[in-house]
Design a protein around this motif. Structure first.
Motif, PDB file in Angstrom:
ATOM      1  N   ASP A   7      25.373  44.040  22.567  1.00  0.00           N
ATOM      2  CA  ASP A   7      25.890  42.833  21.919  1.00  0.00           C
ATOM      3  C   ASP A   7      24.670  42.067  21.412  1.00  0.00           C
ATOM      4  OD1 ASP A   7      26.743  40.204  21.331  1.00  0.00           O
ATOM      5  OD2 ASP A   7      28.368  40.339  22.787  1.00  0.00           O
ATOM      6  N   THR A  34      28.054  36.939  10.621  1.00  0.00           N
ATOM      7  CA  THR A  34      29.459  37.339  10.616  1.00  0.00           C
ATOM      8  C   THR A  34      29.563  38.860  10.658  1.00  0.00           C
ATOM      9  OG1 THR A  34      30.090  35.338   9.430  1.00  0.00           O
ATOM     10  CG2 THR A  34      31.633  37.191   9.342  1.00  0.00           C
ATOM     11  N   ARG A  37      28.885  40.010  14.171  1.00  0.00           N
ATOM     12  CA  ARG A  37      30.031  39.724  15.049  1.00  0.00           C
ATOM     13  C   ARG A  37      31.126  40.776  14.885  1.00  0.00           C
ATOM     14  NH1 ARG A  37      29.193  34.450  13.260  1.00  0.00           N
ATOM     15  NH2 ARG A  37      28.221  33.188  14.857  1.00  0.00           N
TER      16      ARG A  37
END
Length: 75
Positions: A7, A34, A37
């Motif tokens: 992550d 973005t 993510r």
């Protein structure tokens, strides 16, 4: 298909690069955040920046997991 092993935003945060700091210092663009993510690919410059900030190699961040279609096509 290339996927993230980690992550990225969580690891950046552990190194002191929370999203507020990243935005304020313009280290990574909003559109790119973005993409990260969503697990979407980023360009080589961004991957380089991420690796430098995390002090990791690209292989520590990315992995190749062939899709079924890729297995049929290339194996």
């Amino acid at each position: 298909m290339i996927k993230y092993k980690i992550d990225i935003l969580e690891e950046l945060s552990k190194r002191g690069y929370n999203t507020g700091r990243i935005r304020k210092e313009k280290l990574i663009g909003e559109a790119t955040l973005t993409q990260i993510r969503k697990g979407a690919p980023v360009n080589m410059k961004t991957l380089n920046d991420i690796c430098i900030m995390l002090r990791l190699h690209p292989g520590d961040v990315l992995e190749v997991v062939p899709t079924d279609d890729e297995k049929i096509r290339f194996f």
